[in-house]
Write an enzyme that holds these catalytic residues in place. Structure first.
Site, PDB file in Angstrom:
ATOM      1  N   HIS A   1      -6.193  18.282  29.849  1.00 53.37           N
ATOM      2  CA  HIS A   1      -7.410  19.223  29.660  1.00 53.37           C
ATOM      3  C   HIS A   1      -6.986  20.253  28.376  1.00 53.37           C
ATOM      4  O   HIS A   1      -7.533  20.465  27.595  1.00 53.37           O
ATOM      5  CB  HIS A   1      -7.356  20.404  31.005  1.00 53.37           C
ATOM      6  CG  HIS A   1      -8.302  21.371  30.472  1.00 53.37           C
ATOM      7  ND1 HIS A   1      -7.828  22.672  30.077  1.00 53.37           N
ATOM      8  CD2 HIS A   1      -9.683  21.654  30.603  1.00 53.37           C
ATOM      9  CE1 HIS A   1      -8.645  23.519  29.747  1.00 53.37           C
ATOM     10  NE2 HIS A   1      -9.989  22.779  30.142  1.00 53.37           N
TER      11      HIS A   1
ATOM     12  N   CYS B   1       7.224  -0.631  -5.636  1.00 55.28           N
ATOM     13  CA  CYS B   1       7.011   0.455  -4.655  1.00 55.28           C
ATOM     14  C   CYS B   1       8.013   1.398  -5.448  1.00 55.28           C
ATOM     15  O   CYS B   1       9.107   1.262  -5.699  1.00 55.28           O
ATOM     16  CB  CYS B   1       7.784   0.091  -3.339  1.00 55.28           C
ATOM     17  SG  CYS B   1       7.890  -1.548  -3.057  1.00 55.28           S
TER      18      CYS B   1
ATOM     19  N   SER C   1      11.908   0.112  -7.623  1.00 54.26           N
ATOM     20  CA  SER C   1      12.257   0.542  -8.646  1.00 54.26           C
ATOM     21  C   SER C   1      13.429   1.562  -8.906  1.00 54.26           C
ATOM     22  O   SER C   1      14.051   1.886  -9.954  1.00 54.26           O
ATOM     23  CB  SER C   1      10.987   1.769  -9.252  1.00 54.26           C
ATOM     24  OG  SER C   1      10.571   2.576  -8.301  1.00 54.26           O
TER      25      SER C   1
ATOM     26  N   ASP D   1      16.473   1.007  -7.185  1.00 47.94           N
ATOM     27  CA  ASP D   1      17.723   0.436  -7.207  1.00 47.94           C
ATOM     28  C   ASP D   1      17.623  -0.660  -8.571  1.00 47.94           C
ATOM     29  O   ASP D   1      18.691  -0.546  -9.146  1.00 47.94           O
ATOM     30  CB  ASP D   1      17.883  -0.564  -6.048  1.00 47.94           C
ATOM     31  CG  ASP D   1      18.442  -0.133  -4.863  1.00 47.94           C
ATOM     32  OD1 ASP D   1      19.119   1.066  -5.113  1.00 47.94           O
ATOM     33  OD2 ASP D   1      18.567  -0.754  -3.836  1.00 47.94           O
TER      34      ASP D   1
END
Length: 798
Positions: free
Chosen positions: A421, A752, A703, A705
């Site tokens: 509820h 990414c 990007s 690393d």
């Protein structure tokens, strides 16, 4: 006799269009009996008293003027809600039945006993209001239900009490809130053969995700015994989520979430007493076991889809499992009235800047954040002391609490699940709520300043103090189309469904290690070689987490597959690229049992990580569990949209070793449509791109690393932060060269990282270089899509 004169009607004579005659609940039961029985939907046999019978009862006892006068005094402030409701209910309960109505109910009860072959027939008597479950309102729980009713006199009394329940305090308040005239609402009593859920299980399910509105999910709550404890939120039930599209494919098991609730008690019949039930504690075995088998979960989900398809809208459904026969029954079905009715043109994204200590957690309802002062109320008798705008903290709520719930800024309960509820009303009122905390009323106190956050997915958090937070509107109409695919980076399964409305092209990076850390929690080698562990505390914790598993390795496989499945479901059938675990050794060591299996390295960033672990004797058995989880995800659960990605792969020869191990464990490139990608985050990935391209189906540029290793900069160094730049010519050369070599080999390339959202010029460079996809966090999606659209438009100009 015409329907206008009938006092009792059997369910199989009713349709959904008979709301005015028998109310929404009973007309829906009749519709399912008539139309869906042949499709496998079982509804307990029964009949309904009509609205005409109700009005005849009021007229025979001269109750209409009594009710009207009492309500008038309530509106004028001469009577309190409690006094007015009590007076009306007492007047109805003291009324006498007109003989024709009493006789009709008694005859129908005898006929029902004959139909069911039961001499001592127990029935459920449920109230059904004639204005019930209209598209913009949910009357769930406003009137009463009476269970285990036996005998003619007990039934007659229960029907009279149903009539009286049309004027409970909560029902009067709710009709006033929604603008329904009291004299325009009548009541029908539905009388059904009682399902023996007292020795089985029962609960509630929705054919839509109640929090995100994701319409491809069936949400099921379940508990032992009769279902009232689930509906009222008295206990914390089991929760299951099933992905609807894959139910159509035989053999798949698309259960994407299973959470075992504490199920502290259950409702059973009170021995020898008609109309009486009682709550008893559950055993430790019952508390730790799921109330439903996987087969039952799938069967209920399929029934939810059948019901939803028939009604043409998401549905709120109560169900029960007969403990004597094992059969599943549908007890009622009504339209879901919150998510399915919402017209969303923008998504709200909440960001909490800084928080205090975590005080308590539970299930989140909604996605908002609220900060304020606690008002702790343990009993409905004390609701008059509620302070407007406070955060209501209470053990549980029922419909009597609605008048103060609508004045709260947030709601926190000790007990209840997502279909309780408190959850239903909070959702309807648009309030953030955290239910099923287990300890909020013990931890929090009156006037304590706290922040309630439902912004982190399925787990709701109560923080100490008033946290600063920002709210951002993501307008869906402002999102342009692009040729370059823009995808999401996702790690948290519990938040994945929140973004289903975004027009994404898939998930470009799903981080497996997040799921391992938060949902599995245990180092895989500690499960494979459990006997080698020596730390008593670690052994005890692992034993507790894996207590339901004979083979501890299966725990890892199941938990990982379930967590990843919610990410795969969120964008299905679009691609989801899942990166195999990429913890560094110090991060692996932080998992339960991890220290026993991880070396101490001076520089974990370029140490024993990624691909080098997967074929090493030190981790090979752990990697096998990762492979098993992904194989289950694709081939048992059915998520063929999953692509597997290998991180930090230093040489083509290392790639060969990893691919061989993967194939050994059922993940063979090209088999069953499996694509395998490789992260391009090391300069050698670019230099040897042609060789890597013959071994993989795609590249994904990491990007961060790649920048770190190309420029020789520790990305975590504050002193060198100014030099860390993805737009450096050397990094751009790496990106452009990789794209050129990959495309020459017919291989896709994605990226990414956050650079495209922070730097529009970088997005333009990627588009110009021919990048196939860009993957970013959800809160950056709109800005990146806009940057990419502008870049594509600029490049398209002659």
């Amino acid at each position: 006799m015409s329907s206008a004169d009938q006092r009792v009607i059997w369910f199989d004579k009713l349709t959904r269009h008979d709301v005015g005659l028998v109310g929404g609940k009973n007309s829906s039961l009749g519709e399912m009996v008539r139309e869906l029985g042949a499709k496998g939907i079982q509804v307990p046999q029964g009949f309904a008293t009509t609205a005409n019978a109700y009005r005849a009862f009021l007229k025979a006892n001269t109750l209409e003027p009594v009710i009207a006068e009492t309500l008038a005094q309530l509106n004028e402030g001469k009577l309190s809600l409690q006094t007015a409701g009590a007076q009306i209910r007492a007047a109805i309960i003291s009324g006498d039945w007109p003989e024709d109505i009493r006789a009709a109910i008694a005859k129908a009860y005898k006929d029902l006993a004959h139909r069911t072959g039961s001499e001592d027939l127990a029935v459920a008597v449920r109230s059904s209001a004639t204005a019930e479950d209209l598209p913009d309102a949910s009357f769930a729980g406003q009137q009463e239900t009476f269970l285990n009713v036996k005998g003619e006199e007990a039934l007659i009394t229960a029907c009279r009490r149903c009539y009286a329940s049309l004027f409970t305090d909560r029902a009067i308040a709710y009709r006033q809130l929604k603008g329904f005239a009291h004299d325009q609402v009548a009541l029908s009593a539905g009388v059904q053969h009682m399902v023996r859920a007292d020795i089985g299980a029962a609960g509630v399910m929705f054919s839509i995700d109640t929090e995100s509105g994701f319409d491809q999910i069936v949400l099921i709550n379940a508990a032992w015994g009769l279902g009232e404890n689930v509906v009222q939120g008295i206990i914390t039930p089991d929760e299951y989520q099933v992905f609807k599209p894959l139910l159509k494919s035989p053999g798949f098991v698309p259960i994407v979430a299973k959470t075992c609730g504490s199920k502290e008690q259950k409702t059973i019949y009170a021995s020898g007493q008609s109309g009486e039930t009682r709550n008893v504690p559950t055993s430790k075995t019952e508390q730790s076991a799921f109330a439903l088998s996987d087969d039952d979960i799938l069967s209920l989900a399929r029934q939810a889809v059948i019901i939803e398809d028939h009604y043409g809208q998401p549905m709120d459904i109560e169900w029960a499992k007969d403990g004597a026969t094992g059969d599943l029954y549908i007890l009622q079905a009504r339209p879901e009235t919150v998510q399915s009715r919402s017209s969303i043109t923008a998504l709200k994204s909440y960001k909490i800047e800084q928080t205090g200590e975590t005080l308590s957690t539970g299930l989140s309802v909604g996605s908002a954040v609220a900060a304020g002062s606690v008002c702790l109320i343990e009993s409905a008798a004390d609701i008059d002391r509620f302070v407007d705008g406070a955060i209501l903290v209470t053990p549980t709520t029922d419909p009597d609490w609605v008048p103060i719930m609508k004045r709260a800024s947030a709601i926190v309960t000790d007990h209840g699940g997502r279909t309780s509820h408190a959850a239903i009303v909070s959702r309807e009122l648009g309030l953030p709520a955290v239910v099923g905390t287990g300890n909020a009323t013990h931890i929090l106190h009156d006037q304590q300043e706290v922040t309630v956050s439902c912004a982190s997915g399925e787990t709701g958090i109560i923080y100490d103090g008033l946290a600063a937070y920002e709210v951002e509107d993501i307008r869906l109409e402002d999102i342009p189309d692009t040729e370059t695919k823009v995808m999401l980076n996702l790690a948290n399964p519990s938040a994945a469904f929140r973004w289903w409305r975004l027009p994404v092209d898939g998930v470009g990076l799903a981080r497996m290690e997040f799921v391992i850390s938060n949902e599995v929690q245990i180092h895989p080698m500690a499960l494979v070689r459990f006997d080698e562990l020596r730390d008593a505390e670690t052994i005890a914790k692992i034993d507790q987490l894996t207590r339901e598993y004979k083979n501890k390795s299966d725990y890892f496989v199941d938990k990982l597959a379930l967590g990843l499945s919610r990410i795969a479901a969120a964008v299905y059938p679009k691609p989801v690229i899942i990166r195999m675990s990429d913890f560094k050794t110090n991060e692996y060591a932080g998992l339960l049992g991890g220290q026993a299996f991880e070396p101490v390295e001076a520089n974990p960033m370029i140490g024993f990580r990624g691909a080098s672990r997967y074929y090493s004797d030190a981790y090979r058995e752990g990697f096998a569990l990762e492979c098993r989880a992904l194989k289950k995800l694709r081939e048992v659960m059915g998520f063929s949209n999953v692509i597997v990605m290998v991180p930090f792969c230093r040489t083509p020869e290392e790639a060969d070793k990893v691919l061989a191990v993967m194939a050994e464990h059922g993940l063979k490139r090209g088999e069953n449509g499996l694509d395998i990608y490789v992260m391009s985050e090391i300069p050698s990935n670019v230099i040897s791109a042609k060789e890597f391209a013959t071994r993989f189906d795609g590249f994904s540029i990491g990007s961060n690393d790649l920048t770190q290793l190309t420029l020789g900069i520790d990305r975590d160094s504050e002193d060198l932060a100014a030099l860390f730049d993805e737009s450096d010519p050397a990094v751009i050369w790496m990106v452009e060269t990789l794209i050129e070599h990959a495309h020459a080999s017919g291989i896709k390339v994605g990226l990414c990282g956050q650079a495209p959202s922070n730097k529009p010029a970088f997005a333009e460079l990627l588009v110009k270089a021919g990048i196939d996809s860009i993957s970013v966090t959800p809160d950056s999606f709109v800005s990146v899509r806009q940057h990419v659209a502008l870049a594509e438009k600029k490049l398209a100009k002659p």
